[in-house]
Write an enzyme that holds these catalytic residues in place. Structure first.
Site, short mmCIF file in Angstrom:
data_model
loop_
_atom_site.label_atom_id
_atom_site.label_comp_id
_atom_site.label_asym_id
_atom_site.label_seq_id
_atom_site.Cartn_x
_atom_site.Cartn_y
_atom_site.Cartn_z
N ASP A 111 0.79 -1.32 -0.10
CA ASP A 111 -0.04 0.08 -0.01
C ASP A 111 1.00 1.46 0.00
O ASP A 111 2.22 1.11 0.20
CB ASP A 111 -1.02 -0.07 1.21
CG ASP A 111 -0.26 -0.03 2.55
OD1 ASP A 111 0.84 -0.89 2.83
OD2 ASP A 111 -0.68 0.74 3.25
N GLU A 176 -0.03 -1.14 5.88
CA GLU A 176 0.89 -0.46 6.68
C GLU A 176 0.80 1.02 6.77
O GLU A 176 0.93 1.62 7.93
CB GLU A 176 2.22 -0.81 5.87
CG GLU A 176 3.48 -0.45 6.94
CD GLU A 176 4.04 1.01 6.76
OE1 GLU A 176 4.79 1.38 7.78
OE2 GLU A 176 3.73 1.68 5.72
#
Length: 485
Positions: A111, A176
């Site tokens: 991400d 994250e």
């Protein structure tokens, strides 16, 4: 860039040649991954779909290498506004289970932070663009490039039909940047299954301390984040009607925030330094050995002057001493124009970066006692409440662990120099999570240069770092195997 190391021989030489010959393919795959707008920060359904697509791409790539892959459903995320969004799966993958070989687990995330070209990007952030050997694109260095570098290293052994020198596991997440939602719970759940055979964990999610010299990271600071609220009433006041007859919440809050740290950066909370680990002579020598041009660092930071004048003092105050930063005030007027109100309720936000052997619960108590003492001296009729909204412990590794020895040797083989042994002033919770839960050696092995601009406009990874980083991981596999004999 450095004095060249002796050329590798045999298998390693063939692996390096394969990586060099296929580097354009590796850049193309990075381009395909960067093209996925896998933004986990903005809670928008279409971006969640992109995250699911990103995780599926990674799972397919790992299956093509012959890995057994499990995409673990982690449920839904409840947002403050009441909506729920699906959490992208966490990918667990495994290559090899030879009991004679060490098992190395690689952690990465796919991400990214939000990015829009109109915010100052010179190119489309989701179109990987190469300029002068720099590969620009959101996620190029944080963290898609390093994840792919590890995969590239594995694919080189596979393509050459060579056995992997180590057993390899992957844990790859897609949340994250949004706080690794559901990750800790999964690690606990898989402790005695997926992680039971893991000997070492490698994380490549930070940067070198300069542009050209590789680093090995063995520690990060923790973080305690605080909110201090001062309230008179819920509505604001007119300063002409009430100014001069109230204990104003903003005046109280400014006094509280001003009592936390002095102009030299020294934290004024009593007892805050009591738990800080004493400086050893061995540690002092490590700071001296680090290659850092202080003037260049200052210039590239666009700062007129730092609080300290020597490299050693700068590094120690970034890494091994706590710091306190004031971040903002909610409820205050921050828009242009002359708004003549007295805020009825304001919230100050600040955080303390923690170092060994500080403890979040002790720090929380010290902060609350200090602010209560300062507030009581003001004899204010307002209400004050203090809360710690985040408490993350610092992380430290043992640099004598086998994987640090192997990584040092691999860096010398690929780059022809010893690495800078660094700590990171920021907080990377996953390192501490792995260390606490599975209780195995954790190492941070960064690939990106200090000027890569993670989270910023024009994020990039240098082609050189990406390709040499792929070689570094391959050399690391072989060095780990040697140490395991």
């Amino acid at each position: 860039m450095f004095s060249p190391s002796p050329p590798p021989s045999g298998l390693l030489e063939r692996v390096f040649q394969f990586i060099d010959l296929h580097q354009n393919e590796f850049v193309q795959i990075l381009k395909e991954w960067v093209a996925v707008e896998s933004d986990s920060v903005q809670p928008v359904p279409h971006l969640r779909q992109e995250l699911f697509r990103m995780m599926a791409l990674a799972a397919d790539k790992l299956r093509c290498l012959g890995a057994s892959v499990d995409s673990v459903d982690t449920g839904f995320q409840q947002l403050p506004d009441g909506q729920t969004l699906p959490i992208p799966p966490i990918v667990l993958a495994e290559l090899g289970n030879d009991p004679e070989k060490p098992t190395v687990c690689f952690y990465g995330h796919l991400d990214v932070q939000p990015a829009r070209q109109e915010e100052g990007w010179l190119t489309d952030p989701y179109t990987l663009t190469e300029v002068d050997g720099k590969l620009y694109g959101r996620g190029a260095t944080d963290n898609k490039g390093p994840v792919l570098a590890w995969i590239n290293a594995v694919s080189a052994f596979r393509a050459l039909e060579e056995d992997l020198p180590v057993n390899i596991k992957f844990i790859i997440e897609g949340m994250e940047e949004a706080g690794s939602v559901a990750l800790e719970e999964l690690v606990r759940k898989e402790k005695d299954r997926f992680f039971s055979s893991v000997d070492y964990v490698v994380i490549s999610d930070n940067l070198w301390i300069n542009q050209g010299k590789p680093a090995l990271t063995y520690g990060t600071r923790g973080n305690s984040y605080f909110r201090v609220e001062v309230k008179c009433r819920d509505q604001d006041f007119h300063s002409g009607t009430f100014g001069g007859i109230l204990h104003e919440p903003m005046a109280d809050l400014v006094a509280l925030l001003g009592s936390l740290v002095d102009s030299s950066g020294h934290i004024l909370i009593p007892g805050i330094y009591d738990q800080v680990a004493p400086l050893t002579e061995e540690e002092r020598k490590m700071y001296k050995a680090i290659d850092l041009d202080l003037e260049e660092y200052r210039r590239s930071s666009h700062v007129k002057k730092f609080l300290f004048d020597t490299k050693e003092e700068i590094l120690m105050h970034l890494w091994r001493y706590p710091s306190l930063s004031i971040h903002g005030i909610e409820g205050a007027s921050d828009e242009p124009g002359a708004k003549t109100v007295i805020p009825g309720r304001v919230i100050g936000k600040f955080s303390i970066r923690l170092v060994p052997h500080m403890n979040t619960s002790v720090v929380e108590k010290q902060v609350k006692q200090h602010l209560e003492h300062i507030f009581s001296k003001r004899n204010s009729s307002n209400q004050m409440t203090v809360s710690m909204t985040l408490g993350l412990q610092p992380w430290m590794a043992n640099i004598k662990d086998n994987q640090y020895v192997a990584a040092k040797r691999a860096i010398e083989t690929v780059f022809g120099t010893e690495p800078d042994m660094t700590r990171d002033g920021s907080t990377i919770p996953i390192a501490r999570i792995f260390q606490d839960i599975i209780q195995k050696s954790v190492m941070m092995l960064p690939l990106g240069a200090v000027d890569d601009g993670e989270h910023s406009q024009n994020e990039k990874i240098n082609r050189w770092n990406y390709i040499e980083g792929s070689k570094l991981f391959a050399a690391f596999f072989l060095e780990m195997a040697k140490l395991h004999l």
